[in-house]
Design a protein around this motif. Structure first.
Motif, PDB file in Angstrom:
ATOM      1  N   VAL A 152       1.964  11.911  -6.817  1.00  0.00           N
ATOM      2  CA  VAL A 152       1.937  12.120  -5.370  1.00  0.00           C
ATOM      3  C   VAL A 152       1.601  10.809  -4.668  1.00  0.00           C
ATOM      4  O   VAL A 152       1.022   9.905  -5.271  1.00  0.00           O
ATOM      5  CB  VAL A 152       0.913  13.209  -4.956  1.00  0.00           C
ATOM      6  N   ASP A 153       1.974  10.720  -3.400  1.00  0.00           N
ATOM      7  CA  ASP A 153       1.642   9.530  -2.612  1.00  0.00           C
ATOM      8  C   ASP A 153       0.246   9.674  -2.022  1.00  0.00           C
ATOM      9  O   ASP A 153      -0.467  10.652  -2.307  1.00  0.00           O
ATOM     10  CB  ASP A 153       2.698   9.275  -1.537  1.00  0.00           C
ATOM     11  N   ASN A 164       0.806  -1.218   0.000  1.00  0.00           N
ATOM     12  CA  ASN A 164       0.000   0.000   0.000  1.00  0.00           C
ATOM     13  C   ASN A 164       0.838   1.266   0.000  1.00  0.00           C
ATOM     14  O   ASN A 164       0.413   2.294   0.496  1.00  0.00           O
ATOM     15  CB  ASN A 164      -0.980  -0.006   1.180  1.00  0.00           C
ATOM     16  N   VAL A 165       2.032   1.186  -0.575  1.00  0.00           N
ATOM     17  CA  VAL A 165       2.923   2.333  -0.652  1.00  0.00           C
ATOM     18  C   VAL A 165       3.346   2.541  -2.102  1.00  0.00           C
ATOM     19  O   VAL A 165       3.677   1.590  -2.800  1.00  0.00           O
ATOM     20  CB  VAL A 165       4.176   2.107   0.224  1.00  0.00           C
ATOM     21  N   GLY A 191      -0.389   6.864 -18.157  1.00  0.00           N
ATOM     22  CA  GLY A 191       0.553   6.694 -17.051  1.00  0.00           C
ATOM     23  C   GLY A 191       0.030   5.732 -15.997  1.00  0.00           C
ATOM     24  O   GLY A 191       0.720   4.810 -15.577  1.00  0.00           O
ATOM     25  N   VAL A 192      -1.211   5.944 -15.595  1.00  0.00           N
ATOM     26  CA  VAL A 192      -1.800   5.079 -14.563  1.00  0.00           C
ATOM     27  C   VAL A 192      -1.988   3.665 -15.076  1.00  0.00           C
ATOM     28  O   VAL A 192      -1.785   2.696 -14.342  1.00  0.00           O
ATOM     29  CB  VAL A 192      -3.112   5.705 -14.027  1.00  0.00           C
ATOM     30  N   ALA A 193      -2.354   3.512 -16.347  1.00  0.00           N
ATOM     31  CA  ALA A 193      -2.534   2.175 -16.926  1.00  0.00           C
ATOM     32  C   ALA A 193      -1.232   1.378 -16.886  1.00  0.00           C
ATOM     33  O   ALA A 193      -1.256   0.156 -16.661  1.00  0.00           O
ATOM     34  CB  ALA A 193      -3.042   2.284 -18.359  1.00  0.00           C
ATOM     35  N   ALA A 194      -0.113   2.031 -17.069  1.00  0.00           N
ATOM     36  CA  ALA A 194       1.185   1.342 -17.031  1.00  0.00           C
ATOM     37  C   ALA A 194       1.493   0.811 -15.640  1.00  0.00           C
ATOM     38  O   ALA A 194       2.216  -0.174 -15.481  1.00  0.00           O
ATOM     39  CB  ALA A 194       2.297   2.273 -17.483  1.00  0.00           C
ATOM     40  N   PHE A 195       0.916   1.424 -14.648  1.00  0.00           N
ATOM     41  CA  PHE A 195       1.124   0.994 -13.266  1.00  0.00           C
ATOM     42  C   PHE A 195       0.461  -0.351 -13.013  1.00  0.00           C
ATOM     43  O   PHE A 195       0.936  -1.137 -12.226  1.00  0.00           O
ATOM     44  CB  PHE A 195       0.575   2.066 -12.308  1.00  0.00           C
ATOM     45  N   GLY A 196      -0.660  -0.568 -13.675  1.00  0.00           N
ATOM     46  CA  GLY A 196      -1.259  -1.876 -13.518  1.00  0.00           C
ATOM     47  C   GLY A 196      -2.729  -1.842 -13.329  1.00  0.00           C
ATOM     48  O   GLY A 196      -3.392  -2.768 -13.028  1.00  0.00           O
ATOM     49  N   ALA A 227      -3.624   0.293  -5.815  1.00  0.00           N
ATOM     50  CA  ALA A 227      -2.948  -1.002  -5.807  1.00  0.00           C
ATOM     51  C   ALA A 227      -3.857  -1.965  -5.060  1.00  0.00           C
ATOM     52  O   ALA A 227      -4.148  -1.748  -3.887  1.00  0.00           O
ATOM     53  CB  ALA A 227      -1.590  -0.908  -5.124  1.00  0.00           C
ATOM     54  N   GLU A 228      -4.334  -2.972  -5.771  1.00  0.00           N
ATOM     55  CA  GLU A 228      -5.243  -3.958  -5.184  1.00  0.00           C
ATOM     56  C   GLU A 228      -6.410  -3.285  -4.470  1.00  0.00           C
ATOM     57  O   GLU A 228      -6.801  -3.669  -3.375  1.00  0.00           O
ATOM     58  CB  GLU A 228      -4.481  -4.890  -4.246  1.00  0.00           C
ATOM     59  N   GLY A 229      -6.947  -2.236  -5.101  1.00  0.00           N
ATOM     60  CA  GLY A 229      -8.097  -1.535  -4.559  1.00  0.00           C
ATOM     61  C   GLY A 229      -7.786  -0.457  -3.537  1.00  0.00           C
ATOM     62  O   GLY A 229      -8.665   0.288  -3.141  1.00  0.00           O
TER      63      GLY A 229
END
Length: 136
Positions: A35-36, A5-6, A131-136, A106-108
């Motif tokens: 951003v985080d 979750n980070v 960009g976000v799609a590349a994250f997964g 990440a995993e919801g």
């Protein structure tokens, strides 16, 4: 996709690289900020020729997306249809209802957001989505 979750710097670099590739593909100089989950910048890039104000807008879009948990584009129609809402909500520090901010999950779990600025709203959204799609 990460299994924690980070949002790490390495994760942000993957997001930024994919977003930059999309910006290059469409031929628009952009600024991208990741951003985080707390809204603090992890990493960003400002492409050559990206407008000066794009940095501030990209940060605000990322902050709004993570703070509200939804894409910033979801606020555009609300702001356009309700001028009094738009005036009051945009007075909140860093809130922006313009498209180009997308939450990262990440995993919801909400782990951060990407904010993009420098083009037309549709271009900013396309780059953020890539960009976000590349994250997964």
């Amino acid at each position: 996709m990460i299994e924690r979750n980070v949002l790490t710097l390495q994760d942000a670099e993957i997001i930024l690289a994919a977003g930059k590739a999309k910006a290059l593909e469409i031929g628009v100089a952009m600024t991208l900020v990741v951003v985080d989950h707390s809204g603090h910048p992890v990493a960003g890039i400002r492409m050559d020729e990206s407008p000066l104000m794009a940095l501030a807008m990209a940060k605000q879009k990322a902050y709004t997306a993570v703070g509200m948990g939804v894409p910033t584009s979801s606020w555009e129609s609300v702001a356009n249809e309700n001028p009094s809402f738009a005036g009051s909500i945009t007075s909140i520090h860093k809130f922006t209802p313009f498209g180009g901010g997308i939450p990262v999950r990440a995993e919801g779990t909400l782990v951060g957001a990407l904010g993009v600025s420098g083009g037309a709203v549709e271009e900013d959204i396309a780059v953020a989505e890539a960009g976000v799609a590349a994250f997964g």
